[in-house]
Design an enzyme around this catalytic site. Structure first.
Site, PDB file in Angstrom:
ATOM      1  N   THR A   1       2.296  11.801   9.068  1.00  0.00           N
ATOM      2  CA  THR A   1       2.054  11.840   7.399  1.00  0.00           C
ATOM      3  C   THR A   1       3.073  12.647   6.932  1.00  0.00           C
ATOM      4  O   THR A   1       3.644  12.241   5.514  1.00  0.00           O
ATOM      5  CB  THR A   1       0.718  12.393   7.120  1.00  0.00           C
ATOM      6  OG1 THR A   1      -0.289  11.637   7.818  1.00  0.00           O
ATOM      7  CG2 THR A   1       0.324  12.253   5.706  1.00  0.00           C
TER       8      THR A   1
ATOM      9  N   ARG B   1       0.943  -1.061  -0.046  1.00  0.00           N
ATOM     10  CA  ARG B   1      -0.089  -0.058  -0.123  1.00  0.00           C
ATOM     11  C   ARG B   1       0.938   1.144  -0.045  1.00  0.00           C
ATOM     12  O   ARG B   1       1.254   1.813  -0.991  1.00  0.00           O
ATOM     13  CB  ARG B   1      -0.928  -0.076   1.370  1.00  0.00           C
ATOM     14  CG  ARG B   1      -2.046   1.090   1.194  1.00  0.00           C
ATOM     15  CD  ARG B   1      -1.671   2.339   1.337  1.00  0.00           C
ATOM     16  NE  ARG B   1      -1.279   2.526   2.902  1.00  0.00           N
ATOM     17  CZ  ARG B   1      -0.892   3.604   3.266  1.00  0.00           C
ATOM     18  NH1 ARG B   1      -0.822   4.743   2.520  1.00  0.00           N
ATOM     19  NH2 ARG B   1      -0.372   4.211   4.649  1.00  0.00           N
TER      20      ARG B   1
ATOM     21  N   HIS C   1      39.261  -0.314  13.647  1.00  0.00           N
ATOM     22  CA  HIS C   1      38.173  -1.189  13.770  1.00  0.00           C
ATOM     23  C   HIS C   1      38.604  -2.539  13.628  1.00  0.00           C
ATOM     24  O   HIS C   1      38.043  -3.358  14.213  1.00  0.00           O
ATOM     25  CB  HIS C   1      37.071  -0.775  13.031  1.00  0.00           C
ATOM     26  CG  HIS C   1      36.452   0.548  13.223  1.00  0.00           C
ATOM     27  ND1 HIS C   1      35.080   0.824  13.197  1.00  0.00           N
ATOM     28  CD2 HIS C   1      36.900   1.885  13.330  1.00  0.00           C
ATOM     29  CE1 HIS C   1      34.669   1.977  13.503  1.00  0.00           C
ATOM     30  NE2 HIS C   1      35.868   2.910  13.497  1.00  0.00           N
TER      31      HIS C   1
ATOM     32  N   HIS D   1      -6.480  -0.474   3.037  1.00  0.00           N
ATOM     33  CA  HIS D   1      -6.413   0.931   3.342  1.00  0.00           C
ATOM     34  C   HIS D   1      -7.262   1.912   2.614  1.00  0.00           C
ATOM     35  O   HIS D   1      -7.109   1.837   1.515  1.00  0.00           O
ATOM     36  CB  HIS D   1      -4.764   1.538   3.337  1.00  0.00           C
ATOM     37  CG  HIS D   1      -4.615   2.818   3.836  1.00  0.00           C
ATOM     38  ND1 HIS D   1      -4.426   3.870   3.382  1.00  0.00           N
ATOM     39  CD2 HIS D   1      -4.299   3.059   5.106  1.00  0.00           C
ATOM     40  CE1 HIS D   1      -4.205   4.998   4.069  1.00  0.00           C
ATOM     41  NE2 HIS D   1      -3.909   4.299   5.063  1.00  0.00           N
TER      42      HIS D   1
HETATM   43  C1  LIG Z   1      -1.246   9.830   3.229  1.00  0.00           C
HETATM   44  C2  LIG Z   1      -1.487   8.608   2.591  1.00  0.00           C
HETATM   45  O1  LIG Z   1      -0.974   8.063   1.828  1.00  0.00           O
HETATM   46  S1  LIG Z   1      -3.361   8.317   2.381  1.00  0.00           S
HETATM   47  C3  LIG Z   1      -3.366   7.250   1.171  1.00  0.00           C
HETATM   48  C4  LIG Z   1      -3.236   7.393  -0.042  1.00  0.00           C
HETATM   49  N1  LIG Z   1      -3.986   6.560  -1.058  1.00  0.00           N
HETATM   50  C5  LIG Z   1      -4.345   6.833  -2.118  1.00  0.00           C
HETATM   51  O2  LIG Z   1      -4.659   8.007  -2.355  1.00  0.00           O
HETATM   52  C6  LIG Z   1      -4.874   5.549  -2.889  1.00  0.00           C
HETATM   53  C7  LIG Z   1      -4.719   5.614  -4.411  1.00  0.00           C
HETATM   54  N2  LIG Z   1      -5.916   6.671  -4.392  1.00  0.00           N
HETATM   55  C8  LIG Z   1      -6.664   6.570  -5.511  1.00  0.00           C
HETATM   56  O3  LIG Z   1      -6.537   5.746  -6.498  1.00  0.00           O
HETATM   57  C9  LIG Z   1      -7.795   7.813  -5.709  1.00  0.00           C
HETATM   58  O4  LIG Z   1      -7.303   8.719  -5.190  1.00  0.00           O
HETATM   59  C10 LIG Z   1      -9.117   7.352  -5.171  1.00  0.00           C
HETATM   60  C11 LIG Z   1      -9.924   6.206  -5.860  1.00  0.00           C
HETATM   61  C12 LIG Z   1      -9.165   6.767  -3.707  1.00  0.00           C
HETATM   62  C13 LIG Z   1     -10.178   8.603  -5.115  1.00  0.00           C
HETATM   63  O5  LIG Z   1     -10.111   8.983  -6.424  1.00  0.00           O
HETATM   64  P1  LIG Z   1     -11.250  10.190  -6.789  1.00  0.00           P
HETATM   65  O6  LIG Z   1     -12.346   9.818  -6.657  1.00  0.00           O
HETATM   66  O7  LIG Z   1     -10.785  10.360  -8.196  1.00  0.00           O
HETATM   67  O8  LIG Z   1     -10.724  11.376  -5.821  1.00  0.00           O
HETATM   68  P2  LIG Z   1      -9.327  12.280  -5.865  1.00  0.00           P
HETATM   69  O9  LIG Z   1      -8.356  11.271  -5.356  1.00  0.00           O
HETATM   70  O10 LIG Z   1      -8.994  13.336  -6.815  1.00  0.00           O
HETATM   71  O11 LIG Z   1      -9.780  13.276  -4.499  1.00  0.00           O
HETATM   72  C14 LIG Z   1     -10.021  12.417  -3.160  1.00  0.00           C
HETATM   73  C15 LIG Z   1     -11.346  12.389  -2.731  1.00  0.00           C
HETATM   74  O12 LIG Z   1     -11.477  11.600  -1.587  1.00  0.00           O
HETATM   75  C16 LIG Z   1     -11.926  12.423  -0.356  1.00  0.00           C
HETATM   76  N3  LIG Z   1     -11.263  12.154   0.730  1.00  0.00           N
HETATM   77  C17 LIG Z   1      -9.985  12.308   1.023  1.00  0.00           C
HETATM   78  N4  LIG Z   1      -9.672  11.879   2.104  1.00  0.00           N
HETATM   79  C18 LIG Z   1     -10.836  11.064   2.527  1.00  0.00           C
HETATM   80  C19 LIG Z   1     -10.886  10.111   3.580  1.00  0.00           C
HETATM   81  N5  LIG Z   1     -10.094  10.005   4.586  1.00  0.00           N
HETATM   82  N6  LIG Z   1     -12.277   9.775   3.899  1.00  0.00           N
HETATM   83  C20 LIG Z   1     -13.140   9.925   2.845  1.00  0.00           C
HETATM   84  N7  LIG Z   1     -12.927  10.728   1.926  1.00  0.00           N
HETATM   85  C21 LIG Z   1     -11.844  11.310   1.657  1.00  0.00           C
HETATM   86  C22 LIG Z   1     -11.634  13.927  -0.964  1.00  0.00           C
HETATM   87  O13 LIG Z   1     -12.565  14.689  -0.440  1.00  0.00           O
HETATM   88  C23 LIG Z   1     -11.918  13.922  -2.605  1.00  0.00           C
HETATM   89  O14 LIG Z   1     -13.366  13.575  -2.737  1.00  0.00           O
HETATM   90  P3  LIG Z   1     -14.198  14.180  -3.790  1.00  0.00           P
HETATM   91  O15 LIG Z   1     -14.119  13.529  -5.113  1.00  0.00           O
HETATM   92  O16 LIG Z   1     -15.419  14.346  -3.257  1.00  0.00           O
HETATM   93  O17 LIG Z   1     -13.592  15.668  -3.867  1.00  0.00           O
HETATM   94  O1  LIG Z   2      -3.425   5.458   7.784  1.00  0.00           O
HETATM   95  C1  LIG Z   2      -2.467   5.676   8.120  1.00  0.00           C
HETATM   96  O2  LIG Z   2      -2.416   5.804   9.485  1.00  0.00           O
HETATM   97  C2  LIG Z   2      -1.430   6.293   7.530  1.00  0.00           C
HETATM   98  C3  LIG Z   2      -1.616   6.743   6.300  1.00  0.00           C
HETATM   99  C4  LIG Z   2      -0.642   7.579   5.472  1.00  0.00           C
HETATM  100  O3  LIG Z   2       0.038   6.853   4.665  1.00  0.00           O
HETATM  101  C5  LIG Z   2       0.066   8.621   6.349  1.00  0.00           C
HETATM  102  O4  LIG Z   2      -0.468   9.334   6.934  1.00  0.00           O
HETATM  103  O5  LIG Z   2       1.327   8.673   5.908  1.00  0.00           O
HETATM  104 ZN   LIG Z   3       2.126   7.271   4.764  1.00  0.00          ZN
END
Ligand SMILES: CC(=O)SCCNC(=O)CCNC(=O)[C@H](O)C(C)(C)COP(=O)(O)OP(=O)(O)OC[C@H]1O[C@@H](n2cnc3c(N)ncnc32)[C@H](O)[C@@H]1OP(=O)(O)O
Ligand SMILES: O=C(O)CCC(=O)C(=O)O
Ligand SMILES: [Zn+2]
Length: 375
Positions: free
Chosen positions: A169, A15, A292, A75
């Protein structure tokens, strides 16, 4: 010094690691990584959200059905559609998150704390009704007001999560701050605590260790520390950190598999294992400077806090350079069956140093010098 008994690794190579610049694991590679980590003994394997792409969803289902000992987590956003996908694809656990810091609340999702809690209630209830283990994490915990963090964690614990998560983060937290915040949260909840620490300012392993000392039970790691930007705490780094304090805590893992795991993932990513990777770097057990090598030859514990044999590694001692000392030279001569007097070993070392000032040396050149004493 003994460390807390409750220790669970949440490996998130599949992830967080997939968020690393050069990562694009095939389905076969994802399965191979999951199986290696399972053989190593990590307790949890976190996979990319099934909402991310069709193949991510299919691979979650495949790996979740595989019958691994490790629990398979996905996740996901705190979002009903994502939660339904997690259940449909057989995830045993869901790692939910919602950003709670002011900067991220504004630009990431725009929800207030009350709105976050209302959505969390619905999603957590749904997942618990489907027997899914639930963790709720406040993304960007260390830029979130402590009172807000505690309010949210207490609320989600009441909603029935098994675990809460703190995430650094953006890699801004210091080890002392992590210790203080995790201790404060530990005093407010009874459920397990997970910690996820980024390495932007070089503290990922230190921060993850401090979280563990302060009461975190579940530690996020990835193979080689890969992840967004410059990643998070590495599995090898955390094993080294813990083993050097309290080896009993990590004896249950197949430590000898670490080199193979790091090497396999590095190859998949098209990178080398970094020179400063704990345990698995090619130079992790390599000794060079004369002071060392003299001591290491007498007792390896002088400059090794970890025994390379525990990890299927071997120490190496370099002598083909100008920092060499006569003890190491004499030892190499003994390996070749040549007995040198101290004066001869000192003279040979002096010759090596002079040559080393002029050009690069290799082992064959050194052996040639040593054989000249046998004639
Ligand atoms: C810190 C981290 O690493 S967190 C983990 C990150 N992981 C990822 O992003 C996984 C890969 N992501 C993806 O494939 C895409 O971002 C998806 C499928 C999750 C969402 O894609 P999209 O629907 O196109 O939205 P996009 O990524 O542009 O924007 C994020 C959306 O999630 C919403 N969102 C962000 N965080 C959260 C959350 N924790 N819980 C619920 N909704 C959230 C935002 O408001 C936004 O919603 P909107 O479409 O209503 O504006
Ligand atoms: O879900 C979590 O606790 C960590 C998510 C993440 O990758 C981050 O916040 O950097
Ligand atoms: Zn992280």
């Amino acid at each position: 010094m003994s460390l807390p008994e409750r220790l669970f690794f949440v490996d998130t190579t599949l992830r967080e690691g997939e968020q690393f610049a050069s990562a694009r694991f095939t389905s076969t590679q994802r399965l191979a990584i999951a199986e290696m980590l399972d053989a190593f003994g990590v307790e949890y394997i976190e996979l990319t959200s099934p909402a991310a792409s069709p193949q991510s969803a299919r691979d979650l289902a495949t790996i979740a059905r595989r019958g691994l000992r490790a629990r398979i987590l996905t996740h996901i956003r705190c979002h009903m559609a994502d939660a339904r996908l997690a259940v449909e694809h057989g995830a045993q656990g869901a790692n939910l998150l919602f950003a709670t810091s002011e900067p991220l609340r504004t630009v990431s999702h725009g929800r207030s704390l009350d709105e976050i809690l209302a959505e969390a209630q619905q999603v957590i209830t749904y997942l618990r009704d489907h027997d899914v283990e639930v963790r709720f994490s406040c993304e960007d915990s260390f830029r979130t007001d402590l009172a807000d963090l505690i309010r949210i964690y207490r609320a989600v614990e009441t909603m029935g999560v098994q675990r809460i998560g703190l995430a650094d983060t953006v890699g801004i937290a210091t080890p002392r701050q992590v210790y203080e915040v995790v201790s404060a949260v530990r005093a407010e909840v009874t459920c397990d605590i997970e910690f996820h620490g980024h390495n932007d300012s070089g503290c990922a392993v230190a921060n993850t260790f401090c979280a563990y000392e302060a009461g975190a039970t579940h530690l996020d790691v990835t193979v080689l520390g890969i992840g967004e930007r410059n990643g998070i705490a590495s599995l090898s780094g955390m094993i080294a950190r813990i083993a050097s304090v309290d080896p009993d805590r990590v004896r249950r893992y197949r430590l000898d598999l670490l080199p193979k795991i790091d090497e396999t993932v590095a190859t998949m990513l098209g990178i080398e294992i970094p020179f400063n990777q704990c345990i698995t770097s090619p130079t992790a057990f390599h000794h060079k400077a004369g002071m060392h090598t003299k001591a290491v030859l007498a007792d390896p514990r002088s400059y090794e806090v970890l025994d390379p044999n525990l990890f299927g590694r071997q120490r190496t001692i370099a002598i083909a350079h100008r920092l060499v000392g006569w003890h190491a030279v004499a030892e190499r001569a003994r390996e070749l069956g040549i007995t040198l007097s101290e004066a001869q070993a000192r003279a040979a070392a002096a010759r090596i140093k002079a040559l080393g000032d002029e050009h690069d040396l290799d082992g064959a050149m050194i052996d040639e010098i040593l054989y000249s004493y046998a004639e």
